[in-house]
Design an enzyme around this catalytic site. Structure first.
Site, PDB file in Angstrom:
ATOM      1  N   CYS A 264      -1.175  -2.017   7.542  1.00 22.00           N
ATOM      2  CA  CYS A 264      -0.387  -2.655   6.476  1.00 22.00           C
ATOM      3  C   CYS A 264       0.842  -1.841   6.085  1.00 22.00           C
ATOM      4  CB  CYS A 264      -1.270  -2.967   5.267  1.00 22.00           C
ATOM      5  SG  CYS A 264      -1.856  -1.525   4.347  1.00 22.00           S
ATOM      6  N   HIS A 312      -3.510  -1.726  -0.255  1.00 24.75           N
ATOM      7  CA  HIS A 312      -2.918  -2.710   0.663  1.00 24.75           C
ATOM      8  C   HIS A 312      -1.505  -3.040   0.215  1.00 24.75           C
ATOM      9  CE1 HIS A 312      -3.149  -5.659   3.869  1.00 24.75           C
ATOM     10  NE2 HIS A 312      -2.541  -6.521   3.081  1.00 24.75           N
ATOM     11  N   HIS A 324       2.077  -9.698   5.999  1.00 24.29           N
ATOM     12  CA  HIS A 324       1.295  -8.459   5.941  1.00 24.29           C
ATOM     13  C   HIS A 324       0.407  -8.348   7.172  1.00 24.29           C
ATOM     14  CE1 HIS A 324      -2.771 -10.033   4.224  1.00 24.29           C
ATOM     15  NE2 HIS A 324      -2.133 -11.041   4.774  1.00 24.29           N
TER      16      HIS A 324
END
Length: 349
Positions: A264, A312, A324
């Site tokens: 990520c 994240h 993402h």
């Protein structure tokens, strides 16, 4: 009347003993097996499996970001050690050159009876210039003394450099141990998640990996709208968004920063790298790499962060959507930002 006595039991031997031992082991194994089944996790519904897998992947992402941070520390420490060693080598060469020069001077003094040739020339000059000659002799002595002091100073500097390098080496070993621990934790979480996913049917697994949620179809349908209607605040953000779109479908690989796979924070770092902006490596450092913006102020190119541990990150592209890298098995994709608990956003400078 004869007394009735219980016959003595003799210990088993030979085949009888082996048979008894086998029965005992079998009985114990059965008991253990039943005990394990009794304490095993009951059958989970597909929804429960998915929830547990989500949790494991989120925990794996926390460990992944810790791994990324530890990896960056080891790289920084290695560079520092290399720089220290190079500097120590340069100073050692300078020191050796100074030692050679003093050695040559000492050899010359020995060959001429212990007096430097320069001093001899000065002493053999006209007596009327005695004061000038005496001053020059003092300067020669002072220069030699300064050379010796300089050598001692250089030795001290080299010793300090080597000591610092040793300290950094100790730190590097600690960083490497942390790196190994985080790597093992990530791998364990991913293995557990994959074992749970194996309980699902093939269609259920495919549905999970494709990110099939109630919002996913709307996200896919709004992809072109998000690109056309939202305006990035500057050219760097626009380039980062363009890069993110070009990365759609790339596999998630933990620890990867491109060009063909990402985790990520690796994706967001690569997106801004393509725009000439250097972002830190981890989610918990990227959140401090720009101006904080509220969720209502989001613009394309903003970094959006999730979960309380800032584990994240995605790249906002407009229309409530982000691009993402979700987790292993799930490629880089477009998704609504309300899929996960929102923790904050920044606009890189």
């Amino acid at each position: 009347m004869a007394a009735h006595r219980k016959p003595k039991q003799r210990p088993l031997s030979g085949p009888a003993a082996r048979t008894a031992a086998t029965l005992a082991i079998a009985t114990a194994a059965s008991a253990t097996a039943f005990e394990g089944i009794g304490h095993a996790e009951p059958n989970l519904t597909p929804a429960q499996v998915k929830a547990k897998v989500d949790k494991l992947y989120q925990e794996a992402e926390v460990a992944t970001e810790a791994y990324n941070g530890a990896k960056q520390k080891t790289q920084t420490t290695r560079k520092a050690i290399s720089a220290l060693q190079d500097e120590a080598a340069r100073k050692t060469e300078t020191l050796n050159a100074a030692r050679r020069q003093i050695g040559q001077s000492a050899a010359a003094q020995y060959r001429t009876g212990g007096i430097d040739p320069t001093v001899q020339v000065l002493l053999s000059s006209d007596p009327s210039q005695f004061l000038d000659r005496a001053s020059l002799v003092d300067q020669v002595g002072a220069r030699q003394s300064a050379d010796i002091d300089d050598i001692q100073h250089q030795i001290g500097q080299i010793d300090q450099l080597r000591s610092t390098a040793d300290d950094r080496l100790t730190q590097l070993r600690a960083d490497q141990a942390e790196l190994k621990k985080n790597k093992a934790e990530v791998q364990a979480k991913i293995r557990d998640a994959q074992a749970l996913l194996a309980r699902l049917s093939a269609p259920e697994r495919a549905s999970y990996e494709s990110g099939d949620t109630a919002a996913a179809p709307a996200a896919a349908a709004s992809r072109s709208v998000a690109r056309s209607s939202a305006v990035a605040p500057n050219s760097r953000a626009a380039q980062a968004v363009s890069f993110a779109y070009s990365a759609l479908g790339s596999p998630y690989v933990w620890g990867a920063t491109g060009p063909n796979a990402f985790d990520c924070s690796g994706l967001t770092q690569a997106a801004y790298r393509s725009a000439g902006v250097s972002l830190p490596r981890t989610t918990y450092t990227q959140i401090n790499a720009g101006q904080r913006v509220s969720q209502s102020e989001l613009a394309p190119g903003d970094l959006v962060f999730f979960y309380s541990g800032i584990s994240h990150v995605g790249l906002y592209v407009g229309g409530g959507q982000m691009i993402h890298a979700p987790h292993p098995g799930a490629p880089v994709r477009l998704a609504p930002i309300d899929q996960m608990p929102f923790a904050g956003a920044v606009r890189p400078g």
